[in-house]
Design a protein around this motif. Structure first.
Motif, PDB file in Angstrom:
ATOM      1  N   GLY A  12       0.820  -1.214   0.000  1.00 57.71           N
ATOM      2  CA  GLY A  12       0.000   0.000   0.000  1.00 57.71           C
ATOM      3  C   GLY A  12       0.851   1.260   0.000  1.00 57.71           C
ATOM      4  O   GLY A  12       0.585   2.206  -0.747  1.00 57.71           O
ATOM      5  N   LEU A  13       1.913   1.255   0.826  1.00 51.35           N
ATOM      6  CA  LEU A  13       2.791   2.437   0.874  1.00 51.35           C
ATOM      7  C   LEU A  13       3.508   2.634  -0.461  1.00 51.35           C
ATOM      8  O   LEU A  13       3.656   3.763  -0.934  1.00 51.35           O
ATOM      9  CB  LEU A  13       3.805   2.281   2.009  1.00 51.35           C
ATOM     10  CG  LEU A  13       3.260   2.462   3.427  1.00 51.35           C
ATOM     11  CD1 LEU A  13       4.329   2.128   4.466  1.00 51.35           C
ATOM     12  CD2 LEU A  13       2.764   3.892   3.646  1.00 51.35           C
ATOM     13  N   ALA A  14       3.933   1.509  -1.054  1.00 44.65           N
ATOM     14  CA  ALA A  14       4.612   1.610  -2.359  1.00 44.65           C
ATOM     15  C   ALA A  14       3.652   2.185  -3.407  1.00 44.65           C
ATOM     16  O   ALA A  14       4.034   3.047  -4.209  1.00 44.65           O
ATOM     17  CB  ALA A  14       5.116   0.236  -2.780  1.00 44.65           C
ATOM     18  N   LEU A  15       2.396   1.716  -3.371  1.00 41.75           N
ATOM     19  CA  LEU A  15       1.403   2.225  -4.330  1.00 41.75           C
ATOM     20  C   LEU A  15       1.121   3.708  -4.086  1.00 41.75           C
ATOM     21  O   LEU A  15       1.017   4.497  -5.037  1.00 41.75           O
ATOM     22  CB  LEU A  15       0.099   1.423  -4.213  1.00 41.75           C
ATOM     23  CG  LEU A  15       0.143  -0.019  -4.709  1.00 41.75           C
ATOM     24  CD1 LEU A  15      -1.133  -0.753  -4.322  1.00 41.75           C
ATOM     25  CD2 LEU A  15       0.324  -0.065  -6.219  1.00 41.75           C
ATOM     26  N   ALA A  16       1.006   4.072  -2.810  1.00 42.56           N
ATOM     27  CA  ALA A  16       0.743   5.480  -2.483  1.00 42.56           C
ATOM     28  C   ALA A  16       1.905   6.364  -2.929  1.00 42.56           C
ATOM     29  O   ALA A  16       1.715   7.483  -3.386  1.00 42.56           O
ATOM     30  CB  ALA A  16       0.510   5.627  -0.978  1.00 42.56           C
ATOM     31  N   LEU A  17       3.101   5.792  -2.816  1.00 39.86           N
ATOM     32  CA  LEU A  17       4.307   6.508  -3.243  1.00 39.86           C
ATOM     33  C   LEU A  17       4.270   6.749  -4.752  1.00 39.86           C
ATOM     34  O   LEU A  17       4.567   7.846  -5.233  1.00 39.86           O
ATOM     35  CB  LEU A  17       5.526   5.656  -2.874  1.00 39.86           C
ATOM     36  CG  LEU A  17       6.858   6.349  -2.640  1.00 39.86           C
ATOM     37  CD1 LEU A  17       6.805   7.226  -1.428  1.00 39.86           C
ATOM     38  CD2 LEU A  17       7.961   5.296  -2.470  1.00 39.86           C
ATOM     39  N   VAL A  18       3.878   5.703  -5.487  1.00 45.78           N
ATOM     40  CA  VAL A  18       3.861   5.802  -6.955  1.00 45.78           C
ATOM     41  C   VAL A  18       2.680   6.662  -7.419  1.00 45.78           C
ATOM     42  O   VAL A  18       2.839   7.541  -8.269  1.00 45.78           O
ATOM     43  CB  VAL A  18       3.767   4.382  -7.579  1.00 45.78           C
ATOM     44  CG1 VAL A  18       3.539   4.466  -9.090  1.00 45.78           C
ATOM     45  CG2 VAL A  18       5.030   3.597  -7.268  1.00 45.78           C
ATOM     46  N   MET A  19       1.505   6.417  -6.848  1.00 49.50           N
ATOM     47  CA  MET A  19       0.292   7.073  -7.372  1.00 49.50           C
ATOM     48  C   MET A  19       0.178   8.531  -6.916  1.00 49.50           C
ATOM     49  O   MET A  19      -0.295   9.369  -7.661  1.00 49.50           O
ATOM     50  CB  MET A  19      -0.963   6.307  -6.929  1.00 49.50           C
ATOM     51  CG  MET A  19      -1.103   4.938  -7.591  1.00 49.50           C
ATOM     52  SD  MET A  19      -2.738   4.202  -7.391  1.00 49.50           S
ATOM     53  CE  MET A  19      -2.839   3.916  -5.663  1.00 49.50           C
ATOM     54  N   PHE A  20       0.578   8.789  -5.664  1.00 48.44           N
ATOM     55  CA  PHE A  20       0.356  10.146  -5.142  1.00 48.44           C
ATOM     56  C   PHE A  20       1.633  10.810  -4.621  1.00 48.44           C
ATOM     57  O   PHE A  20       1.558  11.838  -3.967  1.00 48.44           O
ATOM     58  CB  PHE A  20      -0.720  10.113  -4.050  1.00 48.44           C
ATOM     59  CG  PHE A  20      -2.051   9.687  -4.572  1.00 48.44           C
ATOM     60  CD1 PHE A  20      -2.846  10.572  -5.293  1.00 48.44           C
ATOM     61  CD2 PHE A  20      -2.494   8.394  -4.415  1.00 48.44           C
ATOM     62  CE1 PHE A  20      -4.057  10.178  -5.818  1.00 48.44           C
ATOM     63  CE2 PHE A  20      -3.712   7.987  -4.935  1.00 48.44           C
ATOM     64  CZ  PHE A  20      -4.495   8.876  -5.638  1.00 48.44           C
ATOM     65  N   GLN A  21       2.762  10.191  -4.933  1.00 46.24           N
ATOM     66  CA  GLN A  21       4.072  10.767  -4.560  1.00 46.24           C
ATOM     67  C   GLN A  21       4.101  11.192  -3.087  1.00 46.24           C
ATOM     68  O   GLN A  21       4.500  12.324  -2.769  1.00 46.24           O
ATOM     69  CB  GLN A  21       4.421  11.967  -5.455  1.00 46.24           C
ATOM     70  CG  GLN A  21       4.805  11.605  -6.887  1.00 46.24           C
ATOM     71  CD  GLN A  21       3.617  11.389  -7.782  1.00 46.24           C
ATOM     72  OE1 GLN A  21       2.677  12.172  -7.758  1.00 46.24           O
ATOM     73  NE2 GLN A  21       3.620  10.315  -8.560  1.00 46.24           N
ATOM     74  N   ILE A  22       3.651  10.308  -2.189  1.00 50.69           N
ATOM     75  CA  ILE A  22       3.721  10.674  -0.767  1.00 50.69           C
ATOM     76  C   ILE A  22       5.193  10.840  -0.391  1.00 50.69           C
ATOM     77  O   ILE A  22       6.061  10.119  -0.884  1.00 50.69           O
ATOM     78  CB  ILE A  22       3.004   9.672   0.168  1.00 50.69           C
ATOM     79  CG1 ILE A  22       3.668   8.294   0.159  1.00 50.69           C
ATOM     80  CG2 ILE A  22       1.545   9.569  -0.166  1.00 50.69           C
ATOM     81  CD1 ILE A  22       3.174   7.405   1.280  1.00 50.69           C
ATOM     82  N   ASP A  23       5.427  11.800   0.451  1.00 50.34           N
ATOM     83  CA  ASP A  23       6.801  12.184   0.777  1.00 50.34           C
ATOM     84  C   ASP A  23       7.268  11.467   2.044  1.00 50.34           C
ATOM     85  O   ASP A  23       6.774  11.745   3.135  1.00 50.34           O
ATOM     86  CB  ASP A  23       6.834  13.705   0.967  1.00 50.34           C
ATOM     87  CG  ASP A  23       8.241  14.199   1.277  1.00 50.34           C
ATOM     88  OD1 ASP A  23       9.197  13.418   1.091  1.00 50.34           O
ATOM     89  OD2 ASP A  23       8.377  15.364   1.708  1.00 50.34           O
ATOM     90  N   LEU A  24       8.209  10.530   1.894  1.00 48.78           N
ATOM     91  CA  LEU A  24       8.736   9.819   3.058  1.00 48.78           C
ATOM     92  C   LEU A  24      10.148  10.293   3.392  1.00 48.78           C
ATOM     93  O   LEU A  24      10.850   9.656   4.174  1.00 48.78           O
ATOM     94  CB  LEU A  24       8.741   8.308   2.796  1.00 48.78           C
ATOM     95  CG  LEU A  24       7.386   7.626   2.553  1.00 48.78           C
ATOM     96  CD1 LEU A  24       7.572   6.132   2.299  1.00 48.78           C
ATOM     97  CD2 LEU A  24       6.443   7.827   3.723  1.00 48.78           C
ATOM     98  N   SER A  25      10.556  11.401   2.806  1.00 53.90           N
ATOM     99  CA  SER A  25      11.950  11.835   2.959  1.00 53.90           C
ATOM    100  C   SER A  25      12.282  12.235   4.402  1.00 53.90           C
ATOM    101  O   SER A  25      13.427  12.149   4.823  1.00 53.90           O
ATOM    102  CB  SER A  25      12.241  12.985   2.005  1.00 53.90           C
ATOM    103  OG  SER A  25      11.382  14.068   2.290  1.00 53.90           O
ATOM    104  N   HIS A  26      11.267  12.674   5.170  1.00 50.74           N
ATOM    105  CA  HIS A  26      11.529  13.081   6.565  1.00 50.74           C
ATOM    106  C   HIS A  26      11.362  11.906   7.535  1.00 50.74           C
ATOM    107  O   HIS A  26      11.623  12.048   8.721  1.00 50.74           O
ATOM    108  CB  HIS A  26      10.561  14.193   6.988  1.00 50.74           C
ATOM    109  CG  HIS A  26      10.642  15.402   6.115  1.00 50.74           C
ATOM    110  ND1 HIS A  26      11.761  16.200   6.053  1.00 50.74           N
ATOM    111  CD2 HIS A  26       9.761  15.939   5.239  1.00 50.74           C
ATOM    112  CE1 HIS A  26      11.558  17.176   5.192  1.00 50.74           C
ATOM    113  NE2 HIS A  26      10.351  17.038   4.681  1.00 50.74           N
TER     114      HIS A  26
END
Lengths: 262, 257
Positions: free
Chosen positions: A120-134
């Protein structure tokens, strides 16, 4: 050693029974299609309601809630299927350690639930570019593990009800979707009415999702440890209630010969 | 023909009776839409968007009953060991499926009642500015689209048991493609193309346009596209039913497929 053997065999067989019949395609559809659909639907609904700047809130919340596919559906059905397939009297008649048998119903689902959130997190990252950099990724992983454990605890409690209910799948469905309303997945808990906030404090996911949101924003262990401890405690309480109910209902069923009569 | 109508009517009658006492069916039309209406209204609030929450909740229940429950009926026949009898009897599978699906649609249509009720009583919101004639026609076109999709999907459930897992897994994805709770115009362009081959999408657009949403008023075009796509599904379905019939007899593995 024998107890461990029973535990792992229980884990393995109940998991195979749950998914293997449906072929890998059936399993993969729940692992990928449902997460894609859920994240896309609720995030787009959230965007329609509040604007594109809030996409992260909805995408992250729904990615985390995916653990309930295993924690609720998987665990509830693992216990409930025993009744549907006519194996409940055999299970209740076996001399196996009840706690081991009971927890074995949830163990693989906890692992699979963690995998589900990762997808789910991978999909959210791809589909909505959620920012996990912090985010501290190690701490994020701990949050996901704890959420998966606590949700499975709730699943075990409702799974116990399958000893006295025929249509436990209805309960699993209801609980799954109510978690979307009450746990801060799509609506901030602070925006819920007071009575609903009271319910949300007693549910798994609420604290875990809040902790994860803070971790994604850059919070450290010290800031979220209280929330995570609360999340874990909630899951443990549900699992204990579930086990107690399981034993009590089993006892009642044995006394009256009612294993399949409810 | 009379015999087929009678068989479909009996399938409808039996299905209605079984559904009336089935907790999962009652959850599907009564509780499930409520949850989504509450979620929708909590997010979308009042004003012009409340129609998406109220009608949207009803649409989710309607669709869920039409295709998930319709598919579940075939799966239940498999679990009950009666799928082979249905396939083996002289009445074509499609006749039985049509009877069952009509019952799904009846229960699905009930979904709008709890959706409207919770909107009105709990949130003091209702669907306003309804243009009655286009609304009614759009609803009929939508019903036809749901019916055609469900009829077309049913043989897949008979052919492969994993087919139900796949369609059930993508149930929420269908809400996106159909534009059930938000307009598909906000989706990425490639997804709008996918949504455009989905017959209910056009009928749903017409339905919302009839409640005053700013889509224009090209009802005739939307209805025509939806009906044409639905008929296209039926053509595909005709081939699928033939395929299932041949395959089931050739492999003899219907219950294990």
């Amino acid at each position: 050693m024998n107890t461990l053997r029973i535990f792992f065999r229980t884990c393995w067989f109940q998991y195979r029974a749950m998914f293997n019949w449906a072929t890998p395609i059936g399993y993969l559809s729940y692992k990928f299609l449902q997460p894609i659909g859920q994240i896309l639907f609720f995030t787009e609904l959230g965007i329609f309601a509040t604007g594109r700047s809030n996409a992260l809130y909805f995408a992250l919340g729904n990615a985390l809630q995916l653990t309930a596919i295993n924690g609720i559906f998987g665990v509830v059905m693992s216990v409930g299927n025993e009744r549907q397939f006519g194996t409940l009297p055999i299970l209740l008649g076996s001399p196996a350690n009840r706690l081991v048998t009971f927890l074995g119903r949830a163990f693989v689902h906890v692992i699979d639930g963690i995998a589900g959130v990762a997808v789910g997190l991978a999909l959210a990252l791809v589909m909505f570019q959620i920012d996990l950099s912090h985010a501290n990724l190690g701490l994020l992983a701990i949050c996901v593990c704890i959420i998966s454990l606590s949700t499975a605890g709730l699943g075990l409690m409702f799974g116990s009800l399958s000893l006295i209910m025929r249509d436990v799948f209805v309960i699993a469905n209801g609980v799954y979707y109510l978690l979307l309303v009450f746990c801060g997945i799509n609506i901030p808990v602070s925006r819920l009415p007071e009575w609903a906030q009271l319910i949300s404090t007693g549910l798994p996911l609420t604290r875990g999702v809040q902790a994860t949101r803070e971790v994604v924003s850059g919070a450290g262990l010290a800031q979220v440890s209280g929330l995570l401890a609360g999340e874990l405690a909630i899951g443990l309480v549900y699992a204990l209630i579930g086990y107690s109910m399981f034993r009590w209902l089993e006892h009642q069923a044995r006394r009256g010969g009612l294993q399949e009569a409810y | 023909m009379t015999a087929y109508v009678r068989a479909a009517a009996r399938a409808f009658e039996m299905s209605m009776k079984l559904r009336a006492v089935n907790p999962f069916t009652n959850f599907g039309w009564l509780v499930f839409p409520l949850i989504f209406v509450v979620l929708g209204l909590a997010l979308l609030g009042g004003g012009g968007k409340s129609a998406y929450a109220i009608l949207g909740g009803g649409l989710l229940g309607y669709w869920g009953m039409a295709y998930v429950e319709g598919g579940n009926e075939i799966q239940n026949e498999r679990w009950s060991g009666t799928l082979e009898q249905i396939m083996g009897c002289p009445t074509p599978l499609v006749v039985i499926v049509v009877g069952k699906l009509c019952s799904s649609l009846v229960f699905g249509a009930l979904s709008f009642f709890p959706a409207i009720a919770v909107g009105y009583f709990a949130f003091h919101q209702s669907v306003q500015n309804i243009d009655p004639v286009p609304f009614a026609v759009s609803f009929l076109v939508l019903t036809f689209a749901f019916f055609c999709m469900a009829v077309t999907l049913a043989p897949l459930y008979a052919m492969w048991r994993w087919a139900f897992s796949v369609t059930n897994g993508f149930e929420i994805g269908v809400y996106v493609l159909g534009g059930f709770m938000f307009p598909i115009s906000q989706l990425p362009a490639w997804l709008q193309v996918v949504a455009s081959v989905f017959a209910p999408t056009w009928a749903v657009r017409a339905l919302y346009a009839a409640t005053g949403q700013p889509f224009g008023r090209q009802y005739a075009l939307w209805w025509a596209v939806s009906i044409a796509l639905s008929c296209g599904y039926l053509v595909i379905g005709w081939f699928l039913y033939r395929l299932v019939d041949v395959r089931a007899r050739a492999t003899g593995q219907l219950a294990l497929a």
